[in-house]
Write an enzyme that holds these catalytic residues in place. Structure first.
Site, PDB file in Angstrom:
ATOM      1  N   HIS A  47     -18.497 -29.430  24.558  1.00 31.64           N
ATOM      2  CA  HIS A  47     -19.801 -28.825  24.817  1.00 31.64           C
ATOM      3  C   HIS A  47     -19.614 -27.318  25.024  1.00 31.64           C
ATOM      4  O   HIS A  47     -18.499 -26.797  24.821  1.00 31.64           O
ATOM      5  CB  HIS A  47     -20.478 -29.490  26.026  1.00 31.64           C
ATOM      6  CG  HIS A  47     -19.601 -29.574  27.248  1.00 31.64           C
ATOM      7  ND1 HIS A  47     -19.132 -28.461  27.912  1.00 31.64           N
ATOM      8  CD2 HIS A  47     -19.094 -30.642  27.923  1.00 31.64           C
ATOM      9  CE1 HIS A  47     -18.412 -28.825  28.950  1.00 31.64           C
ATOM     10  NE2 HIS A  47     -18.343 -30.156  28.976  1.00 31.64           N
ATOM     11  N   GLU A  48     -20.678 -26.654  25.441  1.00 32.13           N
ATOM     12  CA  GLU A  48     -20.622 -25.185  25.584  1.00 32.13           C
ATOM     13  C   GLU A  48     -19.556 -24.729  26.582  1.00 32.13           C
ATOM     14  O   GLU A  48     -19.043 -23.626  26.468  1.00 32.13           O
ATOM     15  CB  GLU A  48     -21.992 -24.630  26.003  1.00 32.13           C
ATOM     16  CG  GLU A  48     -22.990 -24.523  24.864  1.00 32.13           C
ATOM     17  CD  GLU A  48     -22.546 -23.579  23.740  1.00 32.13           C
ATOM     18  OE1 GLU A  48     -21.949 -22.529  24.029  1.00 32.13           O
ATOM     19  OE2 GLU A  48     -22.804 -23.909  22.567  1.00 32.13           O
ATOM     20  N   GLY A  49     -19.257 -25.557  27.579  1.00 37.67           N
ATOM     21  CA  GLY A  49     -18.209 -25.199  28.541  1.00 37.67           C
ATOM     22  C   GLY A  49     -16.864 -25.093  27.836  1.00 37.67           C
ATOM     23  O   GLY A  49     -16.101 -24.138  28.038  1.00 37.67           O
ATOM     24  N   HIS A  50     -16.579 -26.092  26.982  1.00 33.73           N
ATOM     25  CA  HIS A  50     -15.328 -26.043  26.217  1.00 33.73           C
ATOM     26  C   HIS A  50     -15.344 -24.863  25.240  1.00 33.73           C
ATOM     27  O   HIS A  50     -14.329 -24.187  25.048  1.00 33.73           O
ATOM     28  CB  HIS A  50     -15.143 -27.341  25.424  1.00 33.73           C
ATOM     29  CG  HIS A  50     -15.078 -28.584  26.265  1.00 33.73           C
ATOM     30  ND1 HIS A  50     -16.076 -29.517  26.290  1.00 33.73           N
ATOM     31  CD2 HIS A  50     -14.128 -29.041  27.112  1.00 33.73           C
ATOM     32  CE1 HIS A  50     -15.739 -30.512  27.098  1.00 33.73           C
ATOM     33  NE2 HIS A  50     -14.580 -30.241  27.621  1.00 33.73           N
ATOM     34  N   GLN A  74      -5.359 -40.544  34.179  1.00 35.77           N
ATOM     35  CA  GLN A  74      -6.102 -39.816  35.218  1.00 35.77           C
ATOM     36  C   GLN A  74      -7.386 -40.517  35.636  1.00 35.77           C
ATOM     37  O   GLN A  74      -8.143 -39.998  36.447  1.00 35.77           O
ATOM     38  CB  GLN A  74      -6.367 -38.382  34.787  1.00 35.77           C
ATOM     39  CG  GLN A  74      -7.422 -38.208  33.712  1.00 35.77           C
ATOM     40  CD  GLN A  74      -7.495 -36.766  33.269  1.00 35.77           C
ATOM     41  OE1 GLN A  74      -6.586 -36.245  32.635  1.00 35.77           O
ATOM     42  NE2 GLN A  74      -8.584 -36.080  33.625  1.00 35.77           N
ATOM     43  N   GLY A 160     -11.494 -24.754  33.258  1.00 38.21           N
ATOM     44  CA  GLY A 160     -12.799 -24.391  33.790  1.00 38.21           C
ATOM     45  C   GLY A 160     -12.819 -24.405  35.311  1.00 38.21           C
ATOM     46  O   GLY A 160     -12.256 -25.304  35.946  1.00 38.21           O
ATOM     47  N   LYS A 162     -15.236 -25.135  36.927  1.00 35.83           N
ATOM     48  CA  LYS A 162     -16.031 -26.293  37.337  1.00 35.83           C
ATOM     49  C   LYS A 162     -15.135 -27.323  38.035  1.00 35.83           C
ATOM     50  O   LYS A 162     -15.552 -27.989  38.965  1.00 35.83           O
ATOM     51  CB  LYS A 162     -16.681 -26.924  36.106  1.00 35.83           C
ATOM     52  CG  LYS A 162     -17.646 -27.983  36.483  1.00 35.83           C
ATOM     53  CD  LYS A 162     -17.942 -28.907  35.341  1.00 35.83           C
ATOM     54  CE  LYS A 162     -18.123 -30.276  35.882  1.00 35.83           C
ATOM     55  NZ  LYS A 162     -17.141 -31.218  35.409  1.00 35.83           N
ATOM     56  N   SER A 199     -19.082 -33.567  30.122  1.00 33.55           N
ATOM     57  CA  SER A 199     -19.178 -34.660  29.147  1.00 33.55           C
ATOM     58  C   SER A 199     -19.905 -35.847  29.768  1.00 33.55           C
ATOM     59  O   SER A 199     -20.555 -36.617  29.076  1.00 33.55           O
ATOM     60  CB  SER A 199     -17.778 -35.069  28.693  1.00 33.55           C
ATOM     61  OG  SER A 199     -17.085 -33.935  28.238  1.00 33.55           O
ATOM     62  N   ARG A 200     -19.788 -35.993  31.072  1.00 31.96           N
ATOM     63  CA  ARG A 200     -20.398 -37.151  31.752  1.00 31.96           C
ATOM     64  C   ARG A 200     -21.917 -37.058  31.830  1.00 31.96           C
ATOM     65  O   ARG A 200     -22.576 -38.067  32.082  1.00 31.96           O
ATOM     66  CB  ARG A 200     -19.821 -37.296  33.159  1.00 31.96           C
ATOM     67  CG  ARG A 200     -18.376 -37.740  33.180  1.00 31.96           C
ATOM     68  CD  ARG A 200     -17.933 -38.134  34.577  1.00 31.96           C
ATOM     69  NE  ARG A 200     -16.740 -38.947  34.542  1.00 31.96           N
ATOM     70  CZ  ARG A 200     -15.495 -38.478  34.511  1.00 31.96           C
ATOM     71  NH1 ARG A 200     -15.296 -37.173  34.499  1.00 31.96           N
ATOM     72  NH2 ARG A 200     -14.466 -39.297  34.481  1.00 31.96           N
TER      73      ARG A 200
HETATM   74  P1  AMP Z   1     -12.699 -32.070  30.167  1.00 24.72           P
HETATM   75  O1  AMP Z   1     -12.814 -32.271  28.702  1.00 24.72           O
HETATM   76  O2  AMP Z   1     -13.931 -32.466  30.935  1.00 24.72           O
HETATM   77  O3  AMP Z   1     -11.422 -32.604  30.754  1.00 24.72           O
HETATM   78  O4  AMP Z   1     -12.624 -30.515  30.377  1.00 24.72           O
HETATM   79  C1  AMP Z   1     -11.686 -29.735  29.698  1.00 24.72           C
HETATM   80  C2  AMP Z   1     -11.685 -28.358  30.294  1.00 24.72           C
HETATM   81  O5  AMP Z   1     -13.000 -27.797  30.172  1.00 24.72           O
HETATM   82  C3  AMP Z   1     -11.354 -28.365  31.793  1.00 24.72           C
HETATM   83  O6  AMP Z   1     -10.529 -27.252  32.089  1.00 24.72           O
HETATM   84  C4  AMP Z   1     -12.702 -28.243  32.434  1.00 24.72           C
HETATM   85  O7  AMP Z   1     -12.658 -27.640  33.716  1.00 24.72           O
HETATM   86  C5  AMP Z   1     -13.425 -27.354  31.445  1.00 24.72           C
HETATM   87  N1  AMP Z   1     -14.868 -27.496  31.583  1.00 24.72           N
HETATM   88  C6  AMP Z   1     -15.570 -28.642  31.630  1.00 24.72           C
HETATM   89  N2  AMP Z   1     -16.870 -28.384  31.846  1.00 24.72           N
HETATM   90  C7  AMP Z   1     -16.985 -27.034  31.964  1.00 24.72           C
HETATM   91  C8  AMP Z   1     -18.073 -26.135  32.198  1.00 24.72           C
HETATM   92  N3  AMP Z   1     -19.304 -26.574  32.376  1.00 24.72           N
HETATM   93  N4  AMP Z   1     -17.813 -24.818  32.236  1.00 24.72           N
HETATM   94  C9  AMP Z   1     -16.544 -24.358  32.064  1.00 24.72           C
HETATM   95  N5  AMP Z   1     -15.487 -25.144  31.824  1.00 24.72           N
HETATM   96  C10 AMP Z   1     -15.696 -26.467  31.781  1.00 24.72           C
END
Ligand code: AMP
Length: 299
Positions: A47-50, A74, A160, A162, A199-200
């Site tokens: 998503h946009e965070g990634h 995990q 992130g 977050k 993602s959740r």
């Molecule tokens: P995930 O795929 O959820 O394990 O996240 C992969 C990376 O993206 C991790 O370092 C998260 O902290 C980061 N991430 C997830 N959501 C966000 C967000 N909303 N803003 C910034 N980084 C994010």
């Protein structure tokens, strides 16, 4: 008029993203890439965070590697692992559109080959908050990230804010294991109503999704109170809890006001602190946080 060679635009999104499935292919692909290398570990459903992490890497690094791996180790609840959203084709399109060079998307047996028998267990900083709420979670995170750091050998890795505690756990792990990859924390990307992208979020019903904006409001209520001079940590926790209580769909798991270097709960906020919370909406568990003052995860 001289034509510009196509090669000059080789950092444009048009560059082809290569998909890699095995450790051996990854080693080969990384053999002679341009440095520095930036790694963005993810569990997919991008998503946009990634995207923001990828863009930060693209701005600083000559080669960008995204890993996509839903790490079974995990998840402390098996059902959470099986229902974690997955869409590799879409993720690859996003990586391609962001100009990612390599996507490492291995099977679990490639990450944890038969006979692998090491767990990386980080100490104090991994114990409270998510560590207490999700036993074994940070062992799984630290182990997979140590493996990814070993496999990729990146100069930089992007995470992130977050998941602020995760950043601290990974920094501790990299420092203690003498892994030279620099851990870079990136700001949380949010929806217009303040909900942190995750993602959740896809699992939220429309009603839960609307209700979930309360998380940001609760953290901002505590921040406003701190900005107005409140230094009692319990008063700040109360400000968060009271805001959350206004939302009947919010089932609060924890509310924390902790020292942002140690994550120990505070009585008074006299230095950098981290406000954080975990709240369930139905079966979906969401986390968020807000740093007060300069903290280690803001860099
Ligand atoms: P995930 O795929 O959820 O394990 O996240 C992969 C990376 O993206 C991790 O370092 C998260 O902290 C980061 N991430 C997830 N959501 C966000 C967000 N909303 N803003 C910034 N980084 C994010």
């Amino acid at each position: 008029m001289a034509f510009r060679s196509i090669a000059t635009s080789d950092r444009s999104p048009a560059r082809l993203t290569r998909i890699i499935r095995t450790r051996a292919e990854l080693r080969d692909a990384l053999d002679d890439v341009a440095r520095p290398v930036g790694l963005i570990p993810t569990m997919g459903w991008l998503h946009e965070g990634h995207r923001a992490l990828i863009r930060q890497a693209r701005a600083a690094d000559a080669t960008t590697v995204v890993s996509i791996f839903v790490n079974p180790r995990q998840f402390n609840v098996a059902k959470d692992y099986t229902k974690y959203p997955r869409n590799e084709a879409r993720d690859l399109e996003i990586c391609q559109s962001e100009g990612v060079d390599l996507v490492f998307a291995p099977e679990a047996a490639e990450v944890y080959p038969p006979g692998s028998d090491t767990t990386v267990s980080v100490g104090a900083v991994a114990q409270p908050l998510e560590g207490a709420a999700r036993p074994g979670h940070f062992d799984g995170v630290a182990t997979v990230v140590a493996i990814l750091f070993g496999l990729v050998g990146a100069e930089h890795a992007y995470f992130g804010q977050k998941d602020a505690q995760q950043v601290m756990v990974i920094r501790q792990m990299a420092r203690d294991l003498a892994i030279p990859t620099q851990v870079i924390a990136c700001p949380t990307v949010r929806e217009p109503d303040g909900l942190a992208l995750s993602s959740r979020n896809v699992h939220l019903s429309p009603g839960e999704r609307a209700a979930a904006s309360i998380l940001r409001q609760a953290l901002l209520a505590a921040r406003a109170s701190w900005e107005a001079g409140e230094r009692s940590a319990e008063a700040l926790r109360d400000a968060i809890r009271e805001t959350l209580m206004a939302e009947p769909l919010a089932d609060v798991e924890y509310v924390s006001v902790a020292d942002s270097r140690t994550l120990r709960e505070l009585e008074r906020v006299d230095g950098p602190a981290l406000l954080s919370l975990a709240v369930r909406f139905g079966t979906t568990r969401l986390i968020d946080n807000e740093p007060l003052g300069a903290g280690p995860v803001t860099t």
